[in-house]
Design a protein around this motif. Sequence first.
Motif, PDB file in Angstrom:
ATOM      1  N   TYR A 228      15.875 -28.845  61.850  1.00  0.00           N
ATOM      2  CA  TYR A 228      14.812 -29.296  60.948  1.00  0.00           C
ATOM      3  C   TYR A 228      14.079 -28.096  60.356  1.00  0.00           C
ATOM      4  O   TYR A 228      13.955 -27.053  60.982  1.00  0.00           O
ATOM      5  CB  TYR A 228      13.805 -30.170  61.701  1.00  0.00           C
ATOM      6  CG  TYR A 228      14.367 -31.497  62.142  1.00  0.00           C
ATOM      7  CD1 TYR A 228      14.314 -32.608  61.295  1.00  0.00           C
ATOM      8  CD2 TYR A 228      14.963 -31.638  63.390  1.00  0.00           C
ATOM      9  CE1 TYR A 228      14.838 -33.823  61.677  1.00  0.00           C
ATOM     10  CE2 TYR A 228      15.493 -32.863  63.797  1.00  0.00           C
ATOM     11  CZ  TYR A 228      15.423 -33.942  62.934  1.00  0.00           C
ATOM     12  OH  TYR A 228      15.953 -35.148  63.320  1.00  0.00           O
ATOM     13  N   ARG A 229      13.612 -28.273  59.122  1.00  0.00           N
ATOM     14  CA  ARG A 229      12.773 -27.276  58.462  1.00  0.00           C
ATOM     15  C   ARG A 229      11.646 -27.992  57.715  1.00  0.00           C
ATOM     16  O   ARG A 229      11.798 -29.141  57.298  1.00  0.00           O
ATOM     17  CB  ARG A 229      13.592 -26.440  57.468  1.00  0.00           C
ATOM     18  CG  ARG A 229      14.664 -25.561  58.094  1.00  0.00           C
ATOM     19  CD  ARG A 229      14.060 -24.418  58.890  1.00  0.00           C
ATOM     20  NE  ARG A 229      15.075 -23.492  59.377  1.00  0.00           N
ATOM     21  CZ  ARG A 229      15.697 -23.601  60.542  1.00  0.00           C
ATOM     22  NH1 ARG A 229      15.405 -24.625  61.339  1.00  0.00           N
ATOM     23  NH2 ARG A 229      16.583 -22.710  60.922  1.00  0.00           N
ATOM     24  N   THR A 230      10.537 -27.290  57.525  1.00  0.00           N
ATOM     25  CA  THR A 230       9.430 -27.808  56.716  1.00  0.00           C
ATOM     26  C   THR A 230       9.506 -27.176  55.328  1.00  0.00           C
ATOM     27  O   THR A 230       9.679 -25.958  55.202  1.00  0.00           O
ATOM     28  CB  THR A 230       8.076 -27.475  57.369  1.00  0.00           C
ATOM     29  OG1 THR A 230       8.013 -28.087  58.654  1.00  0.00           O
ATOM     30  CG2 THR A 230       6.915 -27.988  56.517  1.00  0.00           C
ATOM     31  N   VAL A 231       9.395 -28.006  54.300  1.00  0.00           N
ATOM     32  CA  VAL A 231       9.486 -27.535  52.916  1.00  0.00           C
ATOM     33  C   VAL A 231       8.224 -26.731  52.566  1.00  0.00           C
ATOM     34  O   VAL A 231       7.107 -27.245  52.663  1.00  0.00           O
ATOM     35  CB  VAL A 231       9.642 -28.729  51.945  1.00  0.00           C
ATOM     36  CG1 VAL A 231       9.715 -28.228  50.501  1.00  0.00           C
ATOM     37  CG2 VAL A 231      10.899 -29.528  52.287  1.00  0.00           C
ATOM     38  N   THR A 234       7.735 -27.229  46.710  1.00  0.00           N
ATOM     39  CA  THR A 234       8.497 -28.323  46.112  1.00  0.00           C
ATOM     40  C   THR A 234       9.728 -27.767  45.380  1.00  0.00           C
ATOM     41  O   THR A 234       9.643 -26.754  44.677  1.00  0.00           O
ATOM     42  CB  THR A 234       7.619 -29.116  45.122  1.00  0.00           C
ATOM     43  OG1 THR A 234       6.500 -29.637  45.837  1.00  0.00           O
ATOM     44  CG2 THR A 234       8.392 -30.257  44.491  1.00  0.00           C
ATOM     45  N   PHE A 235      10.881 -28.420  45.606  1.00  0.00           N
ATOM     46  CA  PHE A 235      12.100 -28.002  44.908  1.00  0.00           C
ATOM     47  C   PHE A 235      12.921 -29.230  44.538  1.00  0.00           C
ATOM     48  O   PHE A 235      12.642 -30.346  44.982  1.00  0.00           O
ATOM     49  CB  PHE A 235      12.913 -27.031  45.758  1.00  0.00           C
ATOM     50  CG  PHE A 235      13.536 -27.658  46.990  1.00  0.00           C
ATOM     51  CD1 PHE A 235      14.862 -28.090  46.982  1.00  0.00           C
ATOM     52  CD2 PHE A 235      12.799 -27.809  48.158  1.00  0.00           C
ATOM     53  CE1 PHE A 235      15.436 -28.649  48.113  1.00  0.00           C
ATOM     54  CE2 PHE A 235      13.361 -28.376  49.305  1.00  0.00           C
ATOM     55  CZ  PHE A 235      14.687 -28.797  49.278  1.00  0.00           C
ATOM     56  N   GLU A 236      13.954 -29.007  43.735  1.00  0.00           N
ATOM     57  CA  GLU A 236      14.806 -30.101  43.293  1.00  0.00           C
ATOM     58  C   GLU A 236      16.216 -29.903  43.813  1.00  0.00           C
ATOM     59  O   GLU A 236      16.737 -28.777  43.814  1.00  0.00           O
ATOM     60  CB  GLU A 236      14.817 -30.181  41.761  1.00  0.00           C
ATOM     61  CG  GLU A 236      15.443 -31.468  41.234  1.00  0.00           C
ATOM     62  CD  GLU A 236      15.280 -31.622  39.736  1.00  0.00           C
ATOM     63  OE1 GLU A 236      16.295 -31.491  39.030  1.00  0.00           O
ATOM     64  OE2 GLU A 236      14.142 -31.864  39.283  1.00  0.00           O
ATOM     65  N   LEU A 237      16.835 -30.982  44.295  1.00  0.00           N
ATOM     66  CA  LEU A 237      18.204 -30.931  44.807  1.00  0.00           C
ATOM     67  C   LEU A 237      18.972 -32.131  44.271  1.00  0.00           C
ATOM     68  O   LEU A 237      18.606 -33.278  44.552  1.00  0.00           O
ATOM     69  CB  LEU A 237      18.195 -30.940  46.352  1.00  0.00           C
ATOM     70  CG  LEU A 237      19.559 -30.890  47.039  1.00  0.00           C
ATOM     71  CD1 LEU A 237      20.242 -29.541  46.784  1.00  0.00           C
ATOM     72  CD2 LEU A 237      19.409 -31.115  48.546  1.00  0.00           C
ATOM     73  N   LYS A 244       6.663 -30.379  48.758  1.00  0.00           N
ATOM     74  CA  LYS A 244       6.125 -29.427  49.733  1.00  0.00           C
ATOM     75  C   LYS A 244       5.523 -30.184  50.915  1.00  0.00           C
ATOM     76  O   LYS A 244       4.865 -31.208  50.747  1.00  0.00           O
ATOM     77  CB  LYS A 244       5.054 -28.573  49.056  1.00  0.00           C
ATOM     78  CG  LYS A 244       4.361 -27.583  49.979  1.00  0.00           C
ATOM     79  CD  LYS A 244       3.274 -26.809  49.231  1.00  0.00           C
ATOM     80  CE  LYS A 244       2.534 -25.867  50.158  1.00  0.00           C
ATOM     81  NZ  LYS A 244       1.481 -25.101  49.434  1.00  0.00           N
ATOM     82  N   GLY A 245       5.783 -29.676  52.151  1.00  0.00           N
ATOM     83  CA  GLY A 245       5.222 -30.292  53.355  1.00  0.00           C
ATOM     84  C   GLY A 245       6.142 -31.294  54.018  1.00  0.00           C
ATOM     85  O   GLY A 245       5.927 -31.666  55.178  1.00  0.00           O
ATOM     86  N   TRP A 246       7.189 -31.748  53.319  1.00  0.00           N
ATOM     87  CA  TRP A 246       8.134 -32.688  53.939  1.00  0.00           C
ATOM     88  C   TRP A 246       8.955 -31.969  55.011  1.00  0.00           C
ATOM     89  O   TRP A 246       9.191 -30.766  54.957  1.00  0.00           O
ATOM     90  CB  TRP A 246       9.081 -33.247  52.878  1.00  0.00           C
ATOM     91  CG  TRP A 246       8.539 -34.445  52.144  1.00  0.00           C
ATOM     92  CD1 TRP A 246       7.237 -34.723  51.875  1.00  0.00           C
ATOM     93  CD2 TRP A 246       9.312 -35.510  51.591  1.00  0.00           C
ATOM     94  NE1 TRP A 246       7.132 -35.900  51.178  1.00  0.00           N
ATOM     95  CE2 TRP A 246       8.389 -36.404  50.992  1.00  0.00           C
ATOM     96  CE3 TRP A 246      10.668 -35.802  51.533  1.00  0.00           C
ATOM     97  CZ2 TRP A 246       8.801 -37.573  50.349  1.00  0.00           C
ATOM     98  CZ3 TRP A 246      11.078 -36.957  50.889  1.00  0.00           C
ATOM     99  CH2 TRP A 246      10.157 -37.836  50.305  1.00  0.00           C
ATOM    100  N   SER A 247       9.409 -32.746  55.982  1.00  0.00           N
ATOM    101  CA  SER A 247      10.386 -32.240  56.955  1.00  0.00           C
ATOM    102  C   SER A 247      11.778 -32.647  56.488  1.00  0.00           C
ATOM    103  O   SER A 247      12.000 -33.797  56.108  1.00  0.00           O
ATOM    104  CB  SER A 247      10.130 -32.831  58.347  1.00  0.00           C
ATOM    105  OG  SER A 247       8.959 -32.294  58.897  1.00  0.00           O
ATOM    106  N   VAL A 248      12.685 -31.700  56.492  1.00  0.00           N
ATOM    107  CA  VAL A 248      14.059 -32.000  56.083  1.00  0.00           C
ATOM    108  C   VAL A 248      15.009 -31.589  57.203  1.00  0.00           C
ATOM    109  O   VAL A 248      14.726 -30.673  57.979  1.00  0.00           O
ATOM    110  CB  VAL A 248      14.447 -31.264  54.783  1.00  0.00           C
ATOM    111  CG1 VAL A 248      13.620 -31.759  53.610  1.00  0.00           C
ATOM    112  CG2 VAL A 248      14.309 -29.751  54.939  1.00  0.00           C
TER     113      VAL A 248
END
Length: 368
Positions: A228-231, A234-237, A244-248
């Motif tokens: 897991y990483r924290t954003v 903000t980016f686009e995929l 920003k702030g989401w966990s992915v």
Amino acid sequence: VFSKIFSHEALESYLPKIQLVIKDTLRAWSSNPESINVYHETQKLTFRMAIRVLLGFRIPDEELGRLFEVYQQFVENVFSLPVDLPFSGYRRGIRARETLQKGLEKAIQEKLQNTQGKDYADALDILIESGKEHGKELTMQELKDGTLELIFAAYATTASASTSLIMQLLKHPRVLEKLREELRSKGILHNGCICEGSLRLDNINSLHYLDCVIKEVLRLFTPISGGYRTVLQTFELDGFQIPKGWSVMYSIRDTHDTAPVFKDVDVFDPDRFGQGRSEDKDGRFHYLPFGGGVRTCLGKHLAKLFLKALAIELASTSRFELATRTFPKITLVPVVHPVDGLKVKFFGLDSNQNEILTGTDAMLGATV
């Protein structure tokens, strides 16, 4: 702190102790008239390595065995639903953790009182000294938590990779023979015996084919599925905005399976990492068994050193064969391992290995 624990100097000092633990374990496997459950036994091996080498605890074998059983109970229930009822997995996990903490506290106290005869600084020593350097004496609770974290980090994933290594050496005898040829060419293996003093860190790091074998085991059988990483921004995929702030979560296995740099992804082929091909060097994040970026696994160098030391001992001193008619299927939960644990029969060490000393724990005790 962890950069010191896994530094080149620290690994150099751990290596002889790791070798002793592995030798003693393989001797026990070979003396067993029955086949062994490799996954269960490598769990014992990695636990013992953490206790004896990383932490420098002088726990008697019988007590160490009991501590291992308690630790297994703790690990099996650590991800249970937090339902605090009698007989629930959560309650069993809590009880196991309390018992484990008592055992670790006793071992830590004995270690702090008995500092004679040490010839190297283990990970716990470094942890304690680092606290003092920063003007903060670590509490017993902090020491227990740090100890448990070190054991946890060294345990399940390394046991998984060790089991996968043994299975691939069984499946691919030509790989095993090529390993032996490299050990002979480097002056490490002579007449079926590891030459005394030949296993130093720089010597092991010069074994290019061995490095390829370990890399391929970790590519095809990465112990854990991802991380897991924290954003951070903000980016686009693929047309989707990730705030920003989401966990992915990123998938290590899917990355290895779909990365275009790897040819014939399902084939066990250590030569893909050889100098002529170097498939792991084409792009930054196609090969990431230990994660990637600044938060890559801190213990990766210790894990690879342990796997290399195990492979060298297996190639040099052991004869082993599958004890079932076919190779077992692989399950991915909680880490990669064979569904039956992998049943293997180990045979006695080569005849010219008879002079290897027994009582490895006594030897370890004298040096830690």
